[in-house]
Design a protein around this motif. Structure first.
Motif, short mmCIF file in Angstrom:
data_model
loop_
_atom_site.label_atom_id
_atom_site.label_comp_id
_atom_site.label_asym_id
_atom_site.label_seq_id
_atom_site.Cartn_x
_atom_site.Cartn_y
_atom_site.Cartn_z
N ALA A 117 -19.68 -12.29 1.57
CA ALA A 117 -18.89 -11.24 2.24
C ALA A 117 -19.41 -9.88 1.80
N ALA A 118 -18.90 -8.84 2.47
CA ALA A 118 -19.21 -7.46 2.08
C ALA A 118 -17.90 -6.68 2.16
N ASP A 119 -17.65 -5.84 1.15
CA ASP A 119 -16.38 -5.10 1.06
C ASP A 119 -16.61 -3.60 0.93
N THR A 217 -19.28 -11.59 -3.02
CA THR A 217 -19.33 -10.37 -2.22
C THR A 217 -20.21 -9.30 -2.83
N GLN A 218 -20.55 -8.32 -1.98
CA GLN A 218 -21.11 -7.05 -2.46
C GLN A 218 -20.09 -5.99 -2.05
N ALA A 219 -19.57 -5.27 -3.04
CA ALA A 219 -18.61 -4.19 -2.76
C ALA A 219 -19.34 -2.85 -2.93
N VAL A 220 -19.19 -1.97 -1.95
CA VAL A 220 -19.92 -0.70 -1.96
C VAL A 220 -18.93 0.44 -1.72
N HIS A 221 -19.10 1.52 -2.50
CA HIS A 221 -18.17 2.65 -2.44
C HIS A 221 -18.69 3.77 -1.54
N PHE A 222 -17.80 4.30 -0.69
CA PHE A 222 -18.12 5.43 0.18
C PHE A 222 -17.01 6.45 -0.02
N HIS A 223 -17.35 7.66 -0.48
CA HIS A 223 -16.31 8.67 -0.74
C HIS A 223 -16.37 9.78 0.31
#
Ligand code: RP5
Length: 280
Positions: A117-119, A217-223
């Motif tokens: 998954a991707a989060d 999963t790979q969790a990626v942050h976008f601010h």
């Protein structure tokens, strides 16, 4: 951040029969559990019936050993390994990297072994309370829990495209209903999603996991910076999400699976970077 002991993966799921109980002590595989009698369960939706074939994204009941051996697992952190190299095949069957779950079979998960998954973790500071960090969450239709708007990486998709598509589908249903709004908003989302900060790659303590199938999963942050018009984007739940909203990031916040741990890591890292900027 990878769980040492899973809890959700030993707990209930609305579509599952009761798992056999596994204590913390007996969860690790290295601890002998001679009387372990896991529940056997494969959800009927994964299987072909007389009137319909199995879903394309689900494995056959039996997958050749060679294909299983070369499957990629993210359960060892940033290094991606094959199931064979990670020693996650026991007698030719994938084995949960964290421990016993009280269930064998695939449950609701389509793939034997890792299901990827991707989060996206999309944050802003609340325009009305400028020191309050907020994150976009959705309410999941299956368990009713608040969660990140993540989704499965389907065949032919990449992690970056999944992050973007799932966010649009689950948190921005408005895009579908308002084409005028969509072109501008889509361009902005695309720009935002070009600059992500990787937060986590690994095992997810998901309530659908079993001894033989589990979420990674790979969790990626976008601010979104203060003043950016994206901070007011019109959130609306779509697809598997009943609703979507900005949620305050607080100590002890409760989210689906292991999502809260990654949001907490984002908060700590933002505070550390802010501290460094203040000292510079
Ligand atoms: C979780 O399940 C992942 O972290 C991701 O959020 C989600 C993907 O599954 P679906 O939402 O597509 O069911 O383990």
């Amino acid at each position: 951040m990878a769980p040492v002991l899973h809890r959700r993966a030993r707990g209930a799921h609305p579509a599952y029969p009761k798992r056999s109980t596994v204590s913390d002590k007996l969860t690790p595989w290295r601890v002998v559990h001679a009387r372990y009698a896991p529940t056997v369960f494969c959800h009927p939706s994964l299987l072909a019936t007389a009137s319909k074939p199995k879903p394309a994204w689900a494995d056959d009941v039996v997958v050749p050993l060679k294909a299983l051996q070369s499957r990629i697992t993210w359960s060892r952190g940033r290094r991606s390994l094959t199931l064979k190299a990670a020693r996650l095949l026991v007698d030719g069957t994938p084995r949960n990297p964290v421990g016993r779950t009280g269930m064998v079979g695939r449950g609701l998960l389509g793939k034997w072994g890792p299901n990827h998954a991707a989060d996206p973790i999309v944050t802003r500071y609340d325009p009305a309370r400028p020191t309050q960090l907020q994150v976009v969450t959705i309410k999941r239709r299956d368990t009713g829990e608040d969660a990140l708007p993540g989704g499965m990486v389907d065949a032919g998709q990449t992690v970056p495209s999944t992050l973007r598509d799932e966010f649009k589908q689950e948190a921005l249903r408005t895009l579908e209903g308002n084409p005028g709004l969509s072109a501008e908003l889509e361009a902005r989302i695309d720009r935002l999603f070009d600059k992500g900060r990787p937060v986590y790659q690994g095992y997810v303590d998901d309530p659908r996991n079993t001894d033989n199938a589990w979420m990674e999963t790979q969790a990626v942050h976008f601010h979104i910076s203060p003043g950016d018009p994206m901070a007011d984007m019109p959130l609306a739940g779509g697809d598997d999400a009943v609703s979507a909203t900005w949620t305050d990031v607080t100590a002890g916040m409760r989210l689906y699976a292991s999502h809260a741990a990654w949001v907490d890591a984002v908060k700590v890292s933002m505070e550390r970077r802010a501290g460094m900027r203040a000292r510079a």
